[in-house]
Design a protein around this motif. Structure first.
Motif, PDB file in Angstrom:
ATOM      1  N   GLY A  38      -2.289   2.086  -4.700  1.00  0.00           N
ATOM      2  CA  GLY A  38      -3.481   1.778  -3.935  1.00  0.00           C
ATOM      3  C   GLY A  38      -3.634   0.268  -3.794  1.00  0.00           C
ATOM      4  O   GLY A  38      -3.361  -0.483  -4.732  1.00  0.00           O
TER       5      GLY A  38
ATOM      6  N   VAL B 224     -10.718   2.299  -2.602  1.00  0.00           N
ATOM      7  CA  VAL B 224      -9.381   2.293  -2.008  1.00  0.00           C
ATOM      8  C   VAL B 224      -9.541   2.316  -0.489  1.00  0.00           C
ATOM      9  O   VAL B 224     -10.444   2.981   0.031  1.00  0.00           O
TER      10      VAL B 224
ATOM     11  N   CYS C 242      -8.169   3.883   1.999  1.00  0.00           N
ATOM     12  CA  CYS C 242      -8.267   5.196   2.643  1.00  0.00           C
ATOM     13  C   CYS C 242      -9.588   5.872   2.304  1.00  0.00           C
ATOM     14  O   CYS C 242     -10.124   6.649   3.102  1.00  0.00           O
TER      15      CYS C 242
ATOM     16  N   CYS D 224      -9.698   9.887  -1.174  1.00  0.00           N
ATOM     17  CA  CYS D 224      -9.393   8.684  -1.940  1.00  0.00           C
ATOM     18  C   CYS D 224     -10.704   8.109  -2.469  1.00  0.00           C
ATOM     19  O   CYS D 224     -11.764   8.262  -1.852  1.00  0.00           O
TER      20      CYS D 224
ATOM     21  N   GLN E 298      -6.643   7.634  -6.456  1.00  0.00           N
ATOM     22  CA  GLN E 298      -6.508   6.175  -6.419  1.00  0.00           C
ATOM     23  C   GLN E 298      -5.595   5.661  -5.319  1.00  0.00           C
ATOM     24  O   GLN E 298      -5.511   4.459  -5.097  1.00  0.00           O
ATOM     25  N   ASP E 299      -4.892   6.540  -4.629  1.00  0.00           N
ATOM     26  CA  ASP E 299      -4.164   6.139  -3.430  1.00  0.00           C
ATOM     27  C   ASP E 299      -3.931   7.370  -2.562  1.00  0.00           C
ATOM     28  O   ASP E 299      -4.127   8.508  -2.996  1.00  0.00           O
TER      29      ASP E 299
ATOM     30  N   ALA F  60       0.841  -1.200   0.000  1.00  0.00           N
ATOM     31  CA  ALA F  60       0.000   0.000   0.000  1.00  0.00           C
ATOM     32  C   ALA F  60       0.875   1.248   0.000  1.00  0.00           C
ATOM     33  O   ALA F  60       1.922   1.301   0.657  1.00  0.00           O
TER      34      ALA F  60
END
Length: 258
Positions: free
Chosen positions: A71, A149, A151, A145, A173-174, A42
């Protein structure tokens, strides 16, 4: 140690480099642990795993660690589509489950740390954000996020708990991408992990908020079924969970698992 982006990991596995950090005392090196080990992790683990990778290589001469950060859901998809990797470290059990349900985990994943959200704002907090409700004020631009994902799922849980509805200007996306929007001045706030805000403390402030306590993410890790180097993969997982590895993670702001 080698660090690859998630999109280029497969194409660039032949490239190598090495870390030059001093390693702490580590578990005794197991016989036969050598060669490359590829870790899909991650994005929020980037700084901590970079350091752990350097220490692992020093503790196990002849090993090279390649990291692919992104992600968790993106990495899980790559693993399930056959991308070669030895270890998967995810930011949520739900994401890990997509890999183990597909039969791509070797054994039961272990939870090695936990992480909690904060509100990241530019240094000095120019918008005066003190809690989630402030993110709905007129003129406050927020990055989150994407919900798939980890988060993003945690952010939704925290916002729901607070009864706060907001429309972000971007879904990333992350967590590193969400944080970068704050650092670049493109948004006024983002919900990110405490560890990421701490790593970027020269550029952002992290605002704690009570609802984050109900949206803490467990981070599981597993050796992969088709790992090309299972001996090194198992040694890496053990090193992360050792006193030396955990010292790096907790110093970065991660919490020990329950």
């Amino acid at each position: 140690m080698r660090i690859l982006s998630a999109l280029t990991a497969v194409a660039l596995l032949g490239l190598a480099g090495c870390g030059d950090g001093d390693a702490p005392a580590a578990p005794a090196a197991a016989p036969g642990v050598t060669g490359g080990v590829t870790v899909f992790a991650a994005a929020s683990l980037t700084e901590s795993f970079d350091r752990i990778g350097e220490d692992f290589e020093a503790a196990y001469p002849g090993t090279k660690v390649t990291f692919s950060y992104a992600g968790s859901s993106q990495l899980a998809t790559q693993i399930n589509e056959g991308a070669p990797a030895d270890v998967f470290a995810a930011a949520s059990p739900a994401t890990m489950k997509t890999v183990t349900d597909a039969g791509n985990g070797d054994g039961t994943p272990v939870t090695f740390v936990r992480n909690q959200l904060v509100i990241a704002v530019p240094e000095g907090n120019p918008k005066g954000v003190t809690g989630l409700a402030d993110l709905t004020r007129s003129g406050v631009k927020v990055a989150l996020c994407a919900e798939q994902v980890p988060c993003g799922a945690a952010a939704k849980k925290a916002l729901d708990a607070a009864g706060v509805q907001l429309t972000p200007v971007t879904l990333e996306q992350d967590v590193k991408q969400a944080l970068s929007k704050v650092k670049l001045g493109e948004v006024d706030a983002a919900l990110v992990y405490r560890t990421d805000a701490k790593a970027a403390a020269s550029d952002v402030d992290g605002i704690e908020f009570p609802e984050s306590a109900g949206a803490v993410n467990d981070y599981p890790m597993v050796v992969l079924e088709d790992a090309p180097n299972k001996a090194a993969a198992q040694a890496f997982v053990a090193y992360v969970r050792s006193d030396e590895g955990m010292a790096v993670l907790t110093a970065a702001g991660f919490q020990a698992p329950r």
